[in-house]
Design a protein around this motif. Structure first.
Motif, PDB file in Angstrom:
ATOM      1  N   LEU A  29      12.669   9.689   2.196  1.00  0.00           N
ATOM      2  CA  LEU A  29      11.876   9.172   3.316  1.00  0.00           C
ATOM      3  C   LEU A  29      11.589  10.248   4.352  1.00  0.00           C
ATOM      4  O   LEU A  29      10.495  10.319   4.910  1.00  0.00           O
ATOM      5  N   GLY A  52       8.232  10.707   8.374  1.00  0.00           N
ATOM      6  CA  GLY A  52       9.685  10.592   8.477  1.00  0.00           C
ATOM      7  C   GLY A  52      10.287  11.662   9.348  1.00  0.00           C
ATOM      8  O   GLY A  52      11.291  12.265   8.992  1.00  0.00           O
ATOM      9  N   THR A 111      12.766   1.426   8.285  1.00  0.00           N
ATOM     10  CA  THR A 111      13.431   2.194   7.239  1.00  0.00           C
ATOM     11  C   THR A 111      13.973   1.267   6.162  1.00  0.00           C
ATOM     12  O   THR A 111      13.826   1.532   4.961  1.00  0.00           O
ATOM     13  N   GLU A 166      11.070  -0.106   4.024  1.00  0.00           N
ATOM     14  CA  GLU A 166      10.495   0.873   3.105  1.00  0.00           C
ATOM     15  C   GLU A 166      11.443   1.161   1.946  1.00  0.00           C
ATOM     16  O   GLU A 166      11.013   1.302   0.799  1.00  0.00           O
ATOM     17  N   ARG A 194      10.719   0.586  -2.022  1.00  0.00           N
ATOM     18  CA  ARG A 194      10.898   1.654  -3.002  1.00  0.00           C
ATOM     19  C   ARG A 194      11.819   1.222  -4.143  1.00  0.00           C
ATOM     20  O   ARG A 194      11.712   1.736  -5.260  1.00  0.00           O
TER      21      ARG A 194
END
Length: 298
Positions: free
Chosen positions: A118, A124, A271, A274, A278
């Motif tokens: 990330l 990021g 975070t 995401e 993923r």
């Protein structure tokens, strides 16, 4: 202590034979055969790790129910391999060699790879505070990755570091989504441990806090781990819908700001979402953006 008790009971001679002799046990699938010496060594290591303070040989023998001669031999063996270290007064602590095991675990953890990836992307960049990633390990969380922030906290999050899951924000974020009955398996005895005089003492109190965590969509540690430190955490889900990790941020409470830490919370939630994406997991619904500190006792 739960894992330790389980290992210890399976390591004691005669326990498995007694269970196998009962009719009820015949219907239960047989447990894999254990090597008693290895089981005792691992039980001893877990006891020292969970104590978080040096333990003497006599204390270990009393806690584990092993003969002092056996504990002496186990400690000397682990000491020679670097998995234990001994203080001047003879008490034992976890040795540096265990860090190699922690790093090997981290290297094989997919969520850790995705977390580190990330911060290699354009969006990021560095955050003011340190962003941490942990996984559940029994009644503890183990920190598997950290993204250092621009502002020092005075509290180091090292890979392999363990904290009680019912106190740490990332731990509570994961515990809030455990299957029914799992808390009773993890926390078999009361009162629950405290580190700074704050935090739930009973499973009932913990359940109330975890219910509030699910309702908010994030967890709070309000000085439960360390005085003056305020933390927020969010769960990471895999493709099966399991909460496999927790993302958190810790802030000096005096620096929360007028928004009550809302900006930091959004970084944690973003975070976690995401990472969930993923891993092919379902993204949890976004919580309300106001009243960030509502219900925030650790």
């Amino acid at each position: 202590m739960n894992n330790t008790a389980s290992l210890a009971s399976r390591a004691r001679p005669g326990t498995a034979h007694a269970a196998a002799a009962s009719p009820a046990a015949a219907a239960v699938p047989a447990q894999p055969a254990l090597v008693p010496a290895v089981a005792r060594a691992l039980t001893l290591l877990e006891r020292i790790a969970q104590a978080r303070t040096p333990l003497t040989l006599a204390r270990l023998a009393a806690d584990l129910g092993y003969p002092k001669s056996s504990v002496h031999g186990l400690c000397n063996t682990l000491l020679s391999f670097g998995y234990l270290r001994r203080q001047a007064d003879g008490a034992f602590l976890i040795g540096a060699r265990v860090m190699g095991l922690a790093e090997a675990f981290v290297s094989g953890t997919q969520v850790t790879d995705e977390f580190n990836a990330l911060w290699q992307t354009a969006h990021g960049g560095a955050h003011d505070e340190t962003i941490i990633l942990s996984v559940l390990n029994g009644a503890d969380v183990v920190y598997v990755a950290a993204r250092p922030g621009r502002r020092p906290l005075g509290l180091a999050f090292n890979v392999g570091m363990r904290l009680p899951a019912h106190l740490a924000a990332t731990g509570k974020a994961m515990l809030a989504y455990q299957p029914a009955g799992r808390l009773e398996q993890i926390f078999k005895s009361e009162p629950l441990a405290r580190m700074s005089g704050k935090g739930p003492l009973t499973r009932a109190a913990l359940k109330r806090e975890l219910r509030a965590t699910r309702e908010r969509g994030y967890s709070i540690d309000d000085e439960g781990v360390r005085e003056g430190v305020y933390c927020m955490g969010a769960p990471v889900f895999d493709a099966t819908g399991q909460a496999v990790a927790g993302v958190g941020v810790c802030i000096n409470k005096s620096m929360l700001g007028t928004d009550g830490g809302a900006r930091h919370l959004q970084v944690v939630l973003g975070t976690a979402r995401e990472l969930t994406q993923r891993l092919g997991g379902a993204v949890p619904p976004a919580p309300p953006s106001d009243n960030v500190r509502q219900g925030g006792g650790a």
